[in-house]
Design a protein around this motif. Sequence first.
Motif, PDB file in Angstrom:
ATOM      1  N   LEU A  15      51.117 -26.708 -21.009  1.00 46.79           N
ATOM      2  CA  LEU A  15      49.994 -27.572 -20.677  1.00 46.79           C
ATOM      3  C   LEU A  15      48.953 -26.829 -19.869  1.00 46.79           C
ATOM      4  O   LEU A  15      49.265 -25.902 -19.131  1.00 46.79           O
ATOM      5  N   CYS A  17      46.199 -28.947 -18.708  1.00 47.37           N
ATOM      6  CA  CYS A  17      45.549 -29.990 -17.917  1.00 47.37           C
ATOM      7  C   CYS A  17      46.214 -31.334 -18.213  1.00 47.37           C
ATOM      8  O   CYS A  17      46.505 -31.632 -19.370  1.00 47.37           O
ATOM      9  N   VAL A  18      46.492 -32.071 -17.162  1.00 55.16           N
ATOM     10  CA  VAL A  18      47.111 -33.384 -17.335  1.00 55.16           C
ATOM     11  C   VAL A  18      46.428 -34.366 -16.390  1.00 55.16           C
ATOM     12  O   VAL A  18      46.258 -34.072 -15.209  1.00 55.16           O
ATOM     13  N   CYS A  19      46.022 -35.503 -16.905  1.00 60.41           N
ATOM     14  CA  CYS A  19      45.691 -36.573 -15.964  1.00 60.41           C
ATOM     15  C   CYS A  19      46.304 -37.854 -16.488  1.00 60.41           C
ATOM     16  O   CYS A  19      46.368 -38.093 -17.691  1.00 60.41           O
ATOM     17  N   GLN A  20      46.836 -38.607 -15.544  1.00 67.50           N
ATOM     18  CA  GLN A  20      47.515 -39.821 -15.957  1.00 67.50           C
ATOM     19  C   GLN A  20      47.082 -40.983 -15.081  1.00 67.50           C
ATOM     20  O   GLN A  20      47.055 -40.867 -13.837  1.00 67.50           O
ATOM     21  N   ASP A  36      44.124 -41.348 -19.342  1.00 69.35           N
ATOM     22  CA  ASP A  36      45.228 -40.439 -19.653  1.00 69.35           C
ATOM     23  C   ASP A  36      44.689 -39.351 -20.561  1.00 69.35           C
ATOM     24  O   ASP A  36      44.051 -39.644 -21.571  1.00 69.35           O
ATOM     25  N   ILE A  38      45.749 -35.203 -21.909  1.00 67.78           N
ATOM     26  CA  ILE A  38      46.553 -33.983 -21.838  1.00 67.78           C
ATOM     27  C   ILE A  38      45.876 -32.916 -22.682  1.00 67.78           C
ATOM     28  O   ILE A  38      45.424 -33.200 -23.800  1.00 67.78           O
ATOM     29  N   SER A  40      46.580 -29.160 -24.161  1.00 69.80           N
ATOM     30  CA  SER A  40      47.605 -28.119 -24.344  1.00 69.80           C
ATOM     31  C   SER A  40      46.946 -26.763 -24.513  1.00 69.80           C
ATOM     32  O   SER A  40      45.745 -26.678 -24.761  1.00 69.80           O
TER      33      SER A  40
ATOM     34  N   ILE B 272      55.883 -36.809 -16.855  1.00 63.12           N
ATOM     35  CA  ILE B 272      54.652 -36.023 -16.685  1.00 63.12           C
ATOM     36  C   ILE B 272      54.730 -35.246 -15.370  1.00 63.12           C
ATOM     37  O   ILE B 272      54.382 -34.066 -15.291  1.00 63.12           O
ATOM     38  N   VAL B 276      54.330 -31.241 -14.914  1.00 63.28           N
ATOM     39  CA  VAL B 276      53.316 -30.635 -14.048  1.00 63.28           C
ATOM     40  C   VAL B 276      53.994 -29.699 -13.038  1.00 63.28           C
ATOM     41  O   VAL B 276      53.514 -28.589 -12.784  1.00 63.28           O
ATOM     42  N   GLU B 279      54.873 -26.507 -14.716  1.00 60.12           N
ATOM     43  CA  GLU B 279      53.679 -25.672 -14.927  1.00 60.12           C
ATOM     44  C   GLU B 279      53.246 -24.988 -13.621  1.00 60.12           C
ATOM     45  O   GLU B 279      52.874 -23.823 -13.625  1.00 60.12           O
TER      46      GLU B 279
END
Lengths: 216, 284
Positions: A15, A17-20, A36, A38, A40, B272, B276, B279
């Motif tokens: 990943l 970048c992730v925002c949830q 939300d 993601i 990759s 999630i 994270v 990562e």
Amino acid sequence: MPGQGPTGNTRNPGLRCVCQNLQKRYRRTDVLKGCDLILSAGETVGLVGENGSGKTTLVKTLLGFVRPSGGTAWVSSSVGYSPQENYLNRRLTVAEHFHLMRRLNGDRRSADAGWRESVIDRLKLRSVLSTRIDRLSGGTYQKVKFATAVLQLPEVVILDEPTDGFDWAMYLVFWEIMDEMRRRGISSLVISHFLYDRQKFDRIVEMREGRCENAA
Amino acid sequence: MRTLRETAETSAGIFLLSAREAWRNRAGFLLMVAIPAIFLGAVELTAGEGYVPVKLFFLEETLQVILTVRHVCMVFGAAGVCGFLSAYYALILFHQDFDYFRFCAFSGMTRAGFLAGRFGFFLLVVTILAAATTLLASSLVHVNDPAAMFAGFVLLGLIYGAIGGIVGMVSRDFLVAFLCVAILADIDAAWLQNPVYYTAGQELGIIRWLPAFYPCQQIFAAAFTVDLNYLALMGSGAYGTVLLSILLGVIGLRLAGFRGRKRRHDTVDPLIKSIVEIEKERER
């Protein structure tokens, strides 16, 4: 392979970048109502939406310029960003600006010199390297912003309205550079009111009423 | 150790960059000529040779000296020049292009390095302005102690520079910030601290609490007496320390942003969250 870009890549899979459930409230207005997203490795994602739909707020919250009201945001520490605003220091020359950015990002990869020179040439910036930023035309200013985001070959690039002010030839060069970055496994999030060339993107995410929805 | 070296390198880089920015700011050079010419030229053209009593406040006593209006106004005009130009340069250093430095902080610039480099250059500017103003004032009127006068100008420059920097940080608009600085400098350093005005002033208590009071007292004491004014030095030091600390704090906060602060994980899906964390571990 999970996280691998569509054309394969040589960088860390995984990943970027992730925002949830990301939320942002300005006084009484909910700008982000639980986003939300993601991103990759090696993925090129377009983020579209109407004016004021929260695209820029999402990115600024994701990058840490704005404190979220709720939810979580994480992005790889190796990130290149081209904001919508004109933020460049008007009293520096283009070369001084690039030099400072290189120093700040850590000039550790000598192999990147070839990439830097090639981007500068392709964006036709060599002739303006010694020009002060307050004397650049609008289109050239935009090219410098774009180059700032991509010159250091970060793991993820976030571009807010990157092609504003580009002529057609420069628009094609922009995609040429983006395609090469994708081949190198760099993830990109491109924000715009509307996107041409939808086939260039792996996914298009639409911001609607403060939420992210995968567009058809 | 590496962080210390990085901070030192950033600091040196920002210092040089600030020097380059100042050199390319033609308006600054224009003001450096125009402001002394206007302030001191106005005194030269209009001030009379009549005598006026001037009160100077020392730690243990209050001294009253008799001087010509021209003599008093020339020194006072020089204080106005130094205060105004210091505030202007602080505004340039801490307001203009600040978004660029926020971007630099985002790109990896250390806050300590930025603050050290920028403040280092600001100190240099204030020192140069104070030295130039001392030379100018000494060439126009007799000054008893130029070194003590120089110290007074440095303190005034630091105090007004800090005020200019704070105004610049708070205001988004350069013109509004510039106007605020000009009005503040006009009311305080260029009007209320004028010895001709405050000596006969009805309520000295208010004037004594204003930021320019102590450095102006130091400048006047150096110009007109042979005694060191410890009260003025201590007062200026206290004002300077407090205002510069506020400026440092405001800049540090504005540079910080949210990055690096604690993120909220309370509403995050555990899957999630663990991805994270993996990562982050891989990055480390």
